[in-house]
Design an enzyme around this catalytic site. Structure first.
Site, PDB file in Angstrom:
ATOM      1  CB  SER A 160      -1.965  -3.341   4.071  1.00 34.05           C
ATOM      2  OG  SER A 160      -1.882  -3.663   5.577  1.00 34.05           O
TER       3      SER A 160
ATOM      4  CE  LYS B  51       5.772  -1.500   5.032  1.00 37.39           C
ATOM      5  NZ  LYS B  51       5.981  -0.260   5.333  1.00 37.39           N
TER       6      LYS B  51
END
Length: 418
Positions: free
Chosen positions: A311, A53
């Protein structure tokens, strides 16, 4: 709005390459042997904020005009986007007000404070990401600040896509041609950026999007031919528990994603434990989605080269007990029942000798209600050594109490009692 392409991803990478870590692409021997395929892991859990992110947040914020940066930014996030925004604002000296759901794990809240320092103010609002995001948008409008969307923004998408640029270049340098790229879907920013780069540079590579079974908002959008809010969201996979995907990310998914897969939260838990015990990889639930999906893809990936994007690695250690519990239930090893027990001495001893197998164990024994009848209902948890022993256990239970309740068949009672 036009779709993001590999050209925009390359532009984003020129700015980001000095600001983010180039995370490794690693061959995983354990997974490769398990599935009879070549499994490569893109390790975004090793990113500066332990999540991809940072890429989108940093790129989107640094694209703002100077007056916007002076006024500060607002975002809503279950944790990882918040950390990316916090880190960025600390680096560039801009103020950020960050809205997080009240259900956000404490570990992620602490990390946001750590990365943002004095530049960041945290507000815990709403039980879900979507409620928190609504409050954040209203706050940004009221205070003249810029809302940094966690996924439904072309700059966010382009930033997230830079990890695909890295992994595809690293794969090629090692002589790999990816047959599949597997990535998690929450709001859709990651899969949009990855799909944009992969499909425009390696069109034969299939892009697979993975959602938690209890929060399959992209599948709902596909079925509806457009984004639609889910009526119910399982919040366990907090990094991907999004009620409604973005309009822009939906369009990207339609254009770039070959298949959507929904993974049971129990399988996610088993994957987290396997990655930790066998590869020493600390994964958060959303970060494990791509690897968990391999279990559902094993027939199609045999002999193929697959890249799984890990992720994120922001897992709260306090959740490990719940993760182990969910894994055991999913694997068919742990079961809960309501059983009527005779209220007399020796009843439990009879149960153990007549119902349990030699390798079975009682993990919970609790009277739900003290009554004056000859029998009373007990919530009992049983741990099997082998899931194949369940059939005999159920037969024995029926003989002990023909009216026993298997809580796996009653979700409402399970939630209430377990």
């Amino acid at each position: 709005m036009a779709l993001v392409t590999d050209v925009q991803v390359r532009q984003a990478y020129q700015l980001l390459k000095k600001a983010v870590s180039r995370t490794p692409l690693q061959y995983d021997r354990s997974l490769s042997e398990k599935y009879g395929a070549t499994i490569l892991l893109k390790r975004e859990d090793l990113q500066k904020v332990r999540s991809f992110k940072l890429r989108g947040a940093y790129y989107a914020i640094t694209q703002l005009k100077s007056e916007q940066l002076a006024n500060g930014v607002v975002c809503a996030s279950a944790g990882n986007h918040a950390q990316g925004v916090a880190y960025t604002c600390q680096e560039i000296g801009s103020k950020a007000v960050i809205f997080m759901p009240t259900t956000t794990p404490q570990q992620k809240i602490s990390q946001v404070r750590f990365f943002g320092g004095a530049q960041v103010e945290i507000q815990l609002v709403g039980d879900t990401f979507d409620r928190s995001a609504q409050a954040a948008r209203e706050y940004a409008k009221e205070h003249g600040m810029t809302f940094i969307d966690p996924f439904n923004d072309p700059d966010i998408i382009a930033g997230q896509g830079t990890l695909a640029l890295e992994m595809m270049a690293d794969a090629a340098s090692e002589g790999y041609q990816a047959d599949y790229v597997v990535a998690a879907i929450g709001g859709g920013g990651l899969i949009s950026g990855v799909g944009a780069y992969v499909k425009n540079t390696s069109p034969t590579t299939k892009v697979i999007g993975v959602e938690p079974l209890g929060a399959s908002s992209m599948q709902a959008a596909f079925d509806n031919k457009g984004p639609i809010p889910l009526t119910k969201v399982d919040k366990f996979v907090d990094g991907a528990a999004v009620e409604e995907v973005g309009s822009l990310t939906y369009e990207h998914a339609v254009a770039y994603v070959d298949e959507l897969i929904a993974v049971d939260e129990g399988l996610v838990c088993s994957t987290i434990l396997d990655l930790y015990s066998k590869q020493a990889i600390v994964c958060e639930p959303a970060g494990a989605l791509s690897v968990a999906a391999l279990d559902l893809m094993q027939e199609t990936i045999r002999g193929k080269t697959v890249i799984c994007i890990i992720s994120g690695g922001n897992n709260d250690i306090n959740r490990m007990g719940e993760i182990e519990e969910r894994s055991l239930v999913y694997e068919g090893l742990k079961h809960y029942f309501v059983v009527n027990f005779p209220q007399r001495p020796g009843a439990l001893k009879e149960f153990v000798s007549q119902v349990l197998g030699p390798d079975d164990d009682i993990t919970r024994f609790e009277y739900t209600k003290k009554i004056n009848r000859g029998t009373g209902p007990v919530v009992i948890g049983i741990l099997l050594k082998d899931p194949k022993a369940l059939a005999q256990l159920l037969k024995n239970l029926a003989e002990f109490d023909p009216e026993y309740i298997n809580l796996r068949d009653n979700a409402s009672l399970y939630t209430l009692l377990v």
